[in-house]
Design an enzyme around this catalytic site. Sequence first.
Site, PDB file in Angstrom:
ATOM      1  CB  SER A   1      -3.244  -1.055  -2.075  1.00  0.00           C
ATOM      2  OG  SER A   1      -4.220  -0.366  -1.334  1.00  0.00           O
TER       3      SER A   1
ATOM      4  CG  HIS B   1      -1.864   1.192   1.236  1.00  0.00           C
ATOM      5  ND1 HIS B   1      -3.013   1.219   0.482  1.00  0.00           N
ATOM      6  CD2 HIS B   1      -1.800   2.391   1.874  1.00  0.00           C
ATOM      7  CE1 HIS B   1      -3.634   2.375   0.668  1.00  0.00           C
ATOM      8  NE2 HIS B   1      -2.909   3.104   1.514  1.00  0.00           N
ATOM      9  CB  SER B   2       1.010   4.300   0.271  1.00  0.00           C
ATOM     10  OG  SER B   2       1.374   5.642   0.085  1.00  0.00           O
ATOM     11  CG  MET B   3       7.395   3.539   0.608  1.00  0.00           C
ATOM     12  SD  MET B   3       8.341   4.039   2.065  1.00  0.00           S
ATOM     13  CE  MET B   3       7.915   2.708   3.198  1.00  0.00           C
TER      14      MET B   3
ATOM     15  CB  ALA C   1       1.925   0.119  -4.085  1.00  0.00           C
TER      16      ALA C   1
END
Length: 264
Positions: free
Chosen positions: A129, A101-103, A105
Amino acid sequence: MYPATATATGPARSAALADVPRQLPPGRVRLLCLPYAGGAASLYRGWSALADDRVEVCPVELPGHGRRLGESPVSRLRSLVALLATELEPALDRPFAFFGHSMGALLAFELCRELRRRGAAGPEHLFLSGASAPDAPRTRPQIHAATDEEVKRELRFLGGTPPELLDNRELMELMLPTLRADFSVLETYHYRPEPPLTVPITVFGGTADPSVRPQALHGWRAQTTARARLELLPGDHFFLHASVVEILGTVAGALDADPVGNLA
């Protein structure tokens, strides 16, 4: 770095994993879960109880985070990816997939490319994500070298950090070096073109994410020659916390039958 050690009854211990992975029966897949900036492996606590029995959730702990708080955080993405590719090697002896998720990803995506460069087996699926495509221009201001107040202002903008934590000076002094390193990972990253992956990709986005608009997710389609799917879920940048059941259901379905989908 903690050394990888073998147990008498199971696989080797990976320095980056919060738990020792189990010996998987045929048909099961390890889901290696990478955290967002400032996050720890503990954010995936509870996912195992909700996951399909074909999926083993394996949270990844980054240096300087969670149980590895005594280690120095890594502030450059390529260095962090190279380290994780080595640390996770003991856990890649069975079919696996990445969720980030975020970083996390971006780390998952670059881990796939690093494993390919090393000639290692790649994941069954890549679940990304809350992150724009890697070649998308950055729209948020750089804050890894900003003042403490500017860092906290960005955290408030993104949401997900309890106000009582942001207002706790001692805790923020403890967390800021790790947060700055994580923001540096993102803000100093430069996308380098390589051939597309051959791994199926599923992208999750939040319908009300202020930092990653739904239209910024479509660029991921160009990063694979395999199938790609986009799924939008209600919520802001941290929509994953309220959508664990939906995310894990999509993960199980994708690993079971690689659903037809398209980011176009």
